[in-house]
Design an enzyme around this catalytic site. Sequence first.
Site, PDB file in Angstrom:
ATOM      1  N   HIS A  44       0.836  -1.210   0.000  1.00  0.00           N
ATOM      2  CA  HIS A  44       0.000   0.000   0.000  1.00  0.00           C
ATOM      3  C   HIS A  44       0.868   1.256   0.000  1.00  0.00           C
ATOM      4  O   HIS A  44       0.368   2.365  -0.153  1.00  0.00           O
ATOM      5  CB  HIS A  44      -0.936  -0.020   1.206  1.00  0.00           C
ATOM      6  CG  HIS A  44      -2.259   0.630   0.971  1.00  0.00           C
ATOM      7  ND1 HIS A  44      -2.381   1.890   0.417  1.00  0.00           N
ATOM      8  CD2 HIS A  44      -3.523   0.207   1.191  1.00  0.00           C
ATOM      9  CE1 HIS A  44      -3.668   2.212   0.323  1.00  0.00           C
ATOM     10  NE2 HIS A  44      -4.376   1.197   0.784  1.00  0.00           N
TER      11      HIS A  44
ATOM     12  N   ASP B 153     -10.606 -11.690 -15.644  1.00  0.00           N
ATOM     13  CA  ASP B 153     -10.452 -12.815 -16.576  1.00  0.00           C
ATOM     14  C   ASP B 153      -9.049 -12.806 -17.202  1.00  0.00           C
ATOM     15  O   ASP B 153      -8.724 -11.922 -17.980  1.00  0.00           O
ATOM     16  CB  ASP B 153     -11.544 -12.683 -17.662  1.00  0.00           C
ATOM     17  CG  ASP B 153     -11.448 -13.792 -18.684  1.00  0.00           C
ATOM     18  OD1 ASP B 153     -10.638 -14.721 -18.513  1.00  0.00           O
ATOM     19  OD2 ASP B 153     -12.193 -13.721 -19.688  1.00  0.00           O
TER      20      ASP B 153
HETATM   21  N1  COA Z   1     -26.916  13.659  -7.871  1.00  0.00           N
HETATM   22  C1  COA Z   1     -27.505  12.684  -7.166  1.00  0.00           C
HETATM   23  N2  COA Z   1     -26.847  11.646  -6.668  1.00  0.00           N
HETATM   24  C2  COA Z   1     -25.536  11.598  -6.875  1.00  0.00           C
HETATM   25  C3  COA Z   1     -24.853  12.571  -7.597  1.00  0.00           C
HETATM   26  C4  COA Z   1     -25.603  13.650  -8.107  1.00  0.00           C
HETATM   27  N3  COA Z   1     -25.027  14.623  -8.809  1.00  0.00           N
HETATM   28  N4  COA Z   1     -23.546  12.240  -7.637  1.00  0.00           N
HETATM   29  C5  COA Z   1     -23.415  11.093  -6.950  1.00  0.00           C
HETATM   30  N5  COA Z   1     -24.615  10.703  -6.508  1.00  0.00           N
HETATM   31  C6  COA Z   1     -24.910   9.541  -5.683  1.00  0.00           C
HETATM   32  C7  COA Z   1     -24.872   8.230  -6.392  1.00  0.00           C
HETATM   33  O1  COA Z   1     -26.104   7.815  -6.885  1.00  0.00           O
HETATM   34  C8  COA Z   1     -24.414   7.310  -5.299  1.00  0.00           C
HETATM   35  O2  COA Z   1     -25.442   7.050  -4.366  1.00  0.00           O
HETATM   36  P1  COA Z   1     -25.947   5.548  -4.101  1.00  0.00           P
HETATM   37  O3  COA Z   1     -24.766   4.763  -3.626  1.00  0.00           O
HETATM   38  O4  COA Z   1     -26.974   5.682  -3.050  1.00  0.00           O
HETATM   39  O5  COA Z   1     -26.467   5.052  -5.412  1.00  0.00           O
HETATM   40  C9  COA Z   1     -23.433   8.126  -4.559  1.00  0.00           C
HETATM   41  O6  COA Z   1     -23.872   9.464  -4.716  1.00  0.00           O
HETATM   42  C10 COA Z   1     -22.057   7.869  -5.123  1.00  0.00           C
HETATM   43  O7  COA Z   1     -21.259   8.964  -4.923  1.00  0.00           O
HETATM   44  P2  COA Z   1     -19.820   8.835  -4.295  1.00  0.00           P
HETATM   45  O8  COA Z   1     -19.133  10.113  -4.555  1.00  0.00           O
HETATM   46  O9  COA Z   1     -19.167   7.588  -4.751  1.00  0.00           O
HETATM   47  O10 COA Z   1     -20.131   8.813  -2.737  1.00  0.00           O
HETATM   48  P3  COA Z   1     -20.352   7.654  -1.682  1.00  0.00           P
HETATM   49  O11 COA Z   1     -21.137   8.270  -0.609  1.00  0.00           O
HETATM   50  O12 COA Z   1     -20.835   6.403  -2.288  1.00  0.00           O
HETATM   51  O13 COA Z   1     -18.869   7.370  -1.143  1.00  0.00           O
HETATM   52  C11 COA Z   1     -16.662   8.031  -0.625  1.00  0.00           C
HETATM   53  C12 COA Z   1     -18.140   8.351  -0.484  1.00  0.00           C
HETATM   54  C13 COA Z   1     -15.893   9.102   0.101  1.00  0.00           C
HETATM   55  C14 COA Z   1     -16.363   6.668   0.000  1.00  0.00           C
HETATM   56  C15 COA Z   1     -16.310   8.001  -2.139  1.00  0.00           C
HETATM   57  O14 COA Z   1     -16.591   9.250  -2.725  1.00  0.00           O
HETATM   58  C16 COA Z   1     -14.875   7.649  -2.400  1.00  0.00           C
HETATM   59  O15 COA Z   1     -13.967   8.479  -2.334  1.00  0.00           O
HETATM   60  N6  COA Z   1     -14.620   6.373  -2.735  1.00  0.00           N
HETATM   61  C17 COA Z   1     -13.295   5.846  -2.989  1.00  0.00           C
HETATM   62  C18 COA Z   1     -12.903   4.917  -1.894  1.00  0.00           C
HETATM   63  C19 COA Z   1     -11.639   4.166  -2.220  1.00  0.00           C
HETATM   64  O16 COA Z   1     -10.743   4.680  -2.863  1.00  0.00           O
HETATM   65  N7  COA Z   1     -11.561   2.898  -1.783  1.00  0.00           N
HETATM   66  C20 COA Z   1     -10.407   2.099  -1.942  1.00  0.00           C
HETATM   67  C21 COA Z   1      -9.437   2.394  -0.854  1.00  0.00           C
HETATM   68  S1  COA Z   1      -7.873   1.668  -1.049  1.00  0.00           S
END
Ligand code: COA
Length: 453
Positions: free
Chosen positions: A155, A398
């Site tokens: 990591h 795959d």
């Molecule tokens: N209008 C309405 N809904 C919206 C939107 C918009 N403009 N933009 C995003 N959304 C909604 C999506 O529908 C989704 O909701 P749902 O899961 O209920 O369907 C959600 O917002 C997705 O957005 P996201 O930005 O991915 O936010 P999240 O709340 O799911 O996750 C974090 C938050 C901080 C975890 C995410 O943004 C992140 O950074 N993920 C990466 C994590 C990572 O790197 N993991 C590996 C670590 S090694």
Amino acid sequence: MATVNLKNSQMVKPAETTWTGTVALSEWDQIGTITHVPTIYFYKKSLKLDSGSVLDTLKDSLSRALVHFYPLAGRLRWIGNGRLELDCNAKGVRLIEAESQTKLESLGDFTPSPEYELLVPSVDYTIPIEEIPLLLVQVTRFQCGGISLSFTISHAIVDGQSALHFISEWARIARGEPLSVAPFLDRRVLRAGEPVVGSLEESDDHNHEEFNHPPLLLGQSNNLEERKKKTIVAMLKLSKFQVEKLKNMANESKNAGYTRPFSRYETVTGHVWRCACKARGHMPQQPTALGVCVDSRSRIKPALPLGYFGNATLDVIAISCTGELVSKPLGYAVSKIREAIMAVTSEFIKSGIEFLKKQPSLTKFQDIHALGGTEGPFYGNPNLGVVSWLTLPIYGLDFGWGKEVYMGPGTHDFDGDSLILQNPNEDGGLILALCLQVGHMEAFKKYFYEDIM
Ligand code: COA
């Protein structure tokens, strides 16, 4: 426990000469988890798996993939003050071939078990870091003709997004397809190796609580006892219906001011936080921190180049106390999580990097020092970390013999360490991969399902 025999172990080097030299790592590469993170894939017996030589295919495509992703073939080096750099020296990655005396069926539904330890390459952190490969791969053949394929990746070199970028490009190469997205290798876009901006004393408006040690159990002056307690892993499924129900519960009590409804991640994480507080039996005034891993790729301005290869995530925390979390509606815990995520603006990200650059040492921010000792971050009782794997391309890997029948985290054995994944077998369903102290798990499961009703 079943026997797994080691058949062969070799170093795989890039197929062509690659750039050699020293690369500065970014601040994020050097903090948090800098040990290796394992994942495991299982493949059922198939004609294609039987016909070709799995090991030759993997080895050949791996050496070609390493030409593009050559930093992975290098080694880390300590440079003082708990700081690391990367030596791109093409020493290679380890490929292990093993054979299990059992059939895949003996693993049941593939829920992580002690047997996993034999299928996932282990890393010996007692040897000098310059000798530890950054990637170790193990392919294990089972008596039924199926295989497991496990990767454990440093990591300090990549986050989940970059690790999966590498693995999926490697699989494409194995299938005879061209690279989809070339890795962007210049870590200076995250100011790697560059001096601090301004003076060392200067500070800004962000107080970066995420770098403080998280709360301790009330009445304790350190977390030594909590670190020693035995842990257990559970894979807890939530149906699409249960997820929707939780989302409705969270959003009906939503604080005014948010234009976007709470997401599945925010909602389920809030629910997990409350259930953990209850299962751990905290006093109402117990402070508790919830760690959220946030991807900066599109949050920083300008956005990071496509294919940025390194760590581009940062951990932030939401803080509350058990009494408030469990007595208020779910929307309260969830809004705390939303607030923590919303605080991650481009300015916040940049200020965090400067904050770390100003630290005399990075040791106290690194998990490697927590392995046998006490230094390093600890998100066990009364705290928790929930990482989203919802947007990572983890499924459908795959290498030419079809897609996996199961994919999951290899091992993760720290109290409070958890992941949220899509359930590949149920559209809209989610899986919580959770590690808790043995003494808390049964109560957690009870609250986790009962509180949705
Ligand atoms: N209008 C309405 N809904 C919206 C939107 C918009 N403009 N933009 C995003 N959304 C909604 C999506 O529908 C989704 O909701 P749902 O899961 O209920 O369907 C959600 O917002 C997705 O957005 P996201 O930005 O991915 O936010 P999240 O709340 O799911 O996750 C974090 C938050 C901080 C975890 C995410 O943004 C992140 O950074 N993920 C990466 C994590 C990572 O790197 N993991 C590996 C670590 S090694």
